[in-house]
Structure formats: structure tokens, C-alpha cells
Design an enzyme around this catalytic site. Structure first.
Site, PDB file in Angstrom:
ATOM      1  CG  ASN A   8      -1.791   1.125   1.403  1.00 18.56           C
ATOM      2  OD1 ASN A   8      -1.733   2.084   0.635  1.00 18.56           O
ATOM      3  ND2 ASN A   8      -2.636   1.065   2.416  1.00 18.56           N
ATOM      4  NE  ARG A  86      -5.918   2.166  -0.199  1.00 22.59           N
ATOM      5  CZ  ARG A  86      -6.203   2.723   0.967  1.00 22.59           C
ATOM      6  NH1 ARG A  86      -5.356   2.630   1.962  1.00 22.59           N
ATOM      7  NH2 ARG A  86      -7.331   3.363   1.133  1.00 22.59           N
ATOM      8  CG  HIS A 174     -11.765   5.706   2.510  1.00 23.42           C
ATOM      9  ND1 HIS A 174     -12.289   6.942   2.834  1.00 23.42           N
ATOM     10  CD2 HIS A 174     -10.449   5.766   2.785  1.00 23.42           C
ATOM     11  CE1 HIS A 174     -11.315   7.729   3.275  1.00 23.42           C
ATOM     12  NE2 HIS A 174     -10.194   7.044   3.257  1.00 23.42           N
ATOM     13  NE  ARG A 234      -7.030  14.124   1.943  1.00 22.22           N
ATOM     14  CZ  ARG A 234      -7.259  12.818   1.789  1.00 22.22           C
ATOM     15  NH1 ARG A 234      -8.155  12.405   0.925  1.00 22.22           N
ATOM     16  NH2 ARG A 234      -6.612  11.935   2.511  1.00 22.22           N
ATOM     17  CD  GLU A 370      -7.975   0.630   4.297  1.00 24.80           C
ATOM     18  OE1 GLU A 370      -7.155   0.847   5.221  1.00 24.80           O
ATOM     19  OE2 GLU A 370      -8.403   1.528   3.573  1.00 24.80           O
TER      20      GLU A 370
END
Ligand code: ADP
Length: 382
Positions: A8, A86, A174, A234, A370
Site C-alpha cells: 500500500n 492498493r 476507501h 482536506r 484493508e
């Protein structure tokens, strides 16, 4: 006997996991940080203390090589059967993991303008892995894939249709996390899985997924990973007029605006202190409290919007670094959503696993994984 490696990759870091290909038990994990600088490899073996080693890693290729050297002693006689990556963006066409070839990597590279801060680094790790492990199966697992079944109305903006045709869509991200949560709901809470659930992935990046029958029907993230909830750095939801004002009135360049939107906004920008929720919750500064208040309000507003997208709500799931570890945030979100019937169980919320409400409508805490979703996809490809 074989093993699966998951990677990832970010701009200067690569998280990794080593799984047994038959049992999908994670046997080692960790990350390389500060690639291109004073790089360090952290290796975690279950039940053992974390080992931190300074390594030479000028680029992603050197980092992947160092990761393999670190995990090799834990592979025993097993061979590396596959590597799972990923990859943030799969574009409009990929609703499932993709077995990679050089041609397909070139195709995914054409999506780089849609995720300029993530996709190039993801693909750098893919290329590094392909040259480090030639002949090994490589699989891309997309953050967008879980959302590809959205109805048109949750996939579009109110722009002229040519923009939709050109790829300006509400992709959502996500997806690996939501995929894992959907699987957990199916196995542990089948009634909820069959119903209408909002999953809140609250970490440094944050989004919500409206899930009906285990499938995504809407997400707060859209074309880029900027929209929706307030995040660590963000802004989330932003009137497009603000961008026009920055460009035309303030004379800001697109590089300057990118810096503000990706690195200087959200919790960090609002508090003027940090993007770290734990620090904000501990801070006495009024600006820290206001940043947390805004974060909570935005989550609650978007849960209600997601419920509207599904015509009702049967439960909420919290996950991600904040969702799993910040009881005050969960409590305050559910308090705001009391009008939907949520009734917090304070002790269960402080314990922070499974059901955290008493009333008719449940809220749950489920830790995400994940890496396991990536490993499962590689196992399926094998
Ligand atoms: P990323 O999106 O980078 O994967 P994570 O999911 O790891 O991020 O979430 C990081 C966030 O989780 C940070 O804001 C961090 O402060 C927050 N967090 C982690 N542990 C706690 C805690 N115990 N209390 C409050 N916030 C926490």
C-alpha cells in the site's frame, strides 16, 4: 505452500503485509517511511516487539527490495505466490480487482490526472514489485471498485453530460475498507448487512458509504478524495465558487490551490495546530474545539444525507483511526443523530468494540482491515 505480500504505497511510504496464502493469516506487517530521505523500515511480527531499522531506500524500488529482505526470514520454505497492490483509482471500468500486465499498468497510468497525489505512487510500487518479483502474479485492488454499482444519480454531478462522459464522476474511495466492513456485517450482523447501513471510515482521510444489502449506493467522496467530510488536512465539501475566487481574485496558481486543499485545510487548517484528532481532543485551544465541532457536524450531516439516499437507516458503523479509537467523536456524532433514534451506551462506547448503543437502532465499532481484503483478492486470483 506459499505466501502473499500486500503493498500500500504513498508518496514517501509503503505499508506491507505478509499473509499465508492458504489460511490468509497475517504473519508479518509494517511499513517503510521517508523513502527518498532518511528511510526507516518498521517490521511487526504478531507477539513480538516492533523492530525499526534505518535502510537505504532512495526510491520505491529500493523500498520494495528492502521489504522483501525483511520478510524473507518469515517465509520459511514458502514461495511468494502473489503480490497485491492498493491502487486508488480504477476509473469507470474496474469494479473488481485486476491481474496486472505491463499494458494494464499503462492503462491505469492514464488515470493519474484523476488522483495525482496517489495513483503515480501506487503504480511506482507496482512497477518496482514487477521488476523485483518477475513472473509473480500481481493484482491491483482499487479503492473505487466497491462503489462502481452506484445508480447514475449518485455517480454524477449536475454538470453538462459531456463531463460525465469524459470521466467526471462521483467515484468514491476507501472501497477496500468498505469491502471489509461489508464482509464483517455479512458474517457477524447478517440482519444489518441485509439492511441500510452508513459506514463511517474516519481517519486522516474520511468518508461515508451508504450501503444497502452490502453494496455501496452512495459515498461522500466523489471525483477526487477531497470532497465530503472534513478530513485531517482536506476541507471536504467546498463551494466550487471558492476555487474560482482563489484563481481569479487571489491570483493563486493551481499548485498553490492544490497545496491548500490537500495539505493545509481540514482539522489542521481550522485548528491552526494539527491534523491529529487525538491531539485536538486533548488541546485546551478554542480553535481545536471548533475544528472538532466542525468535523462532528459534517459527519452527522452526511449520515443523514446518506440515509436519505437509501430511504431510511438501519444502523451506523464506525471504523478508521478516529472511528475505532475516539469515543468522544462517536458519542457526539450519535448525540447529534439522536433524532434518528440513536441512544449511546456510554460504557460500551468507551470499551469501543461492537455495539455501542442501547436503543432500537444500532451503532457499531468495527476495526477495518484493508490489507486482508487485498490478500483475499490475490488468493482469489491465484
Ligand atoms: P489514515 O487515513 O492516514 O490511514 P488513520 O485511519 O490511521 O489515518 O487515522 C488517523 C487518525 O486517527 C488521526 O487523526 C489520529 O489522531 C486518530 N486517532 C488514532 N488514535 C486515536 C485516539 N486514541 N483518540 C483519538 N483519535 C485517534
Amino acid at each position: 505452500m506459499s505466501a502473499i505480500l500486500t503493498l500500500n504505497a504513498g508518496s514517501s511510504s509503503i505499508k506491507f503485509g505478509l499473509f499465508d496464502a492458504a489460511t490468509l493469516v497475517e504473519e508479518a506487517g509494517g511499513q517503510v517511511e521517508r523513502i527518498g530521505g532518511a528511510a526507516e523500515l518498521d517490521l511487526e511480527i504478531p507477539g513480538e516487539p516492533k523492530v525499526e531499522t534505518r535502510i537505504p531506500a532512495a526510491d520505491h524500488h529500493a523500498a520494495v527490495t528492502a521489504i522483501f529482505a525483511a520478510i524473507a526470514p518469515h517465509m520459511g520454505a514458502r514461495k511468494l505466490a502473489g503480490v497485491g497492490h492498493r491502487v486508488v483509482h480504477g476509473g469507470p471500468d474496474h469494479g473488481a480487482p485486476l491481474r496486472l500486465t505491463p499494458e494494464r499498468i499503462d492503462e491505469l497510468a492514464r488515470l493519474e490526472p484523476l488522483a495525482p497525489l496517489h495513483q503515480p505512487h501506487n503504480l511506482a510500487a507496482v512497477r518496482a514489485s514487477m521488476s523485483a518479483f518477475p513472473g509473480t502474479v500481481q493484482v491491483a485492488c482499487f479503492d473505487t471498485a466497491f462503489h462502481r454499482g452506484h445508480p447514475f444519480t449518485s455517480d454524477t454531478y449536475g454538470l453538462p453530460r459531456r463531463f460525465y462522459e469524459a470521466g467526471v464522476r462521483r467515484y468514491g474511495f476507501h472501497g477496500l475498507s468498505y469491502d471489509y466492513i461489508a464482509g464483517k456485517l455479512a458474517s457477524d450482523y447478517p440482519n444489518l448487512h441485509a439492511g441500510r447501513v452508513v459506514v463511517a471510515h474516519l481517519g486522516n482521510g474520511a468518508s461515508l458509504c451508504a450501503m444497502e444489502g452490502g453494496k455501496s449506493v452512495s459515498s461522500t467522496m466523489g471525483f477526487s478524495a477531497l470532497s465530503g467530510l472534513c478530513m485531517g488536512t482536506r476541507p471536504g465539501q467546498l463551494d466550487a465558487g471558492v476555487l474560482l475566487w482563489m484563481l481569479d481574485d487571489q491570483g493563486m496558481t493551481s499548485a498553490e490551490i492544490t497545496q491548500v486543499l490537500y495539505k493545509e485545510s481540514g482539522l489542521k487548517g481550522l485548528s491552526g495546530l494539527t491534523n491529529d484528532m487525538r491531539s485536538l481532543l486533548a488541546s485546551p485551544a478554542p480553535e481545536a474545539a471548533e475544528a472538532v465541532d466542525y468535523f462532528v457536524l459534517r459527519v452527522a450531516e452526511e449520515v443523514a444525507a446518506a440515509a436519505a439516499a437509501m430511504g431510511g437507516l438501519d444502523g451506523v458503523v464506525f471504523t478508521g483511526g478516529i472511528g475505532e479509537n475516539a469515543p468522544p467523536i462517536r458519542a457526539r456524532v450519535l448525540e447529534r443523530l439522536g433524532f434518528l433514534g440513536f441512544e449511546l451506551d456510554g460504557a460500551a462506547n468507551d470499551a469501543g468494540q461492537g455495539l455501542i448503543t442501547k436503543g432500537a437502532i444500532p451503532a457499531l465499532v468495527i476495526p477495518t482491515n484493508e490489507e486482508l481484503v487485498i490478500a483475499r483478492s490475490v488468493a482469489a486470483a491465484l
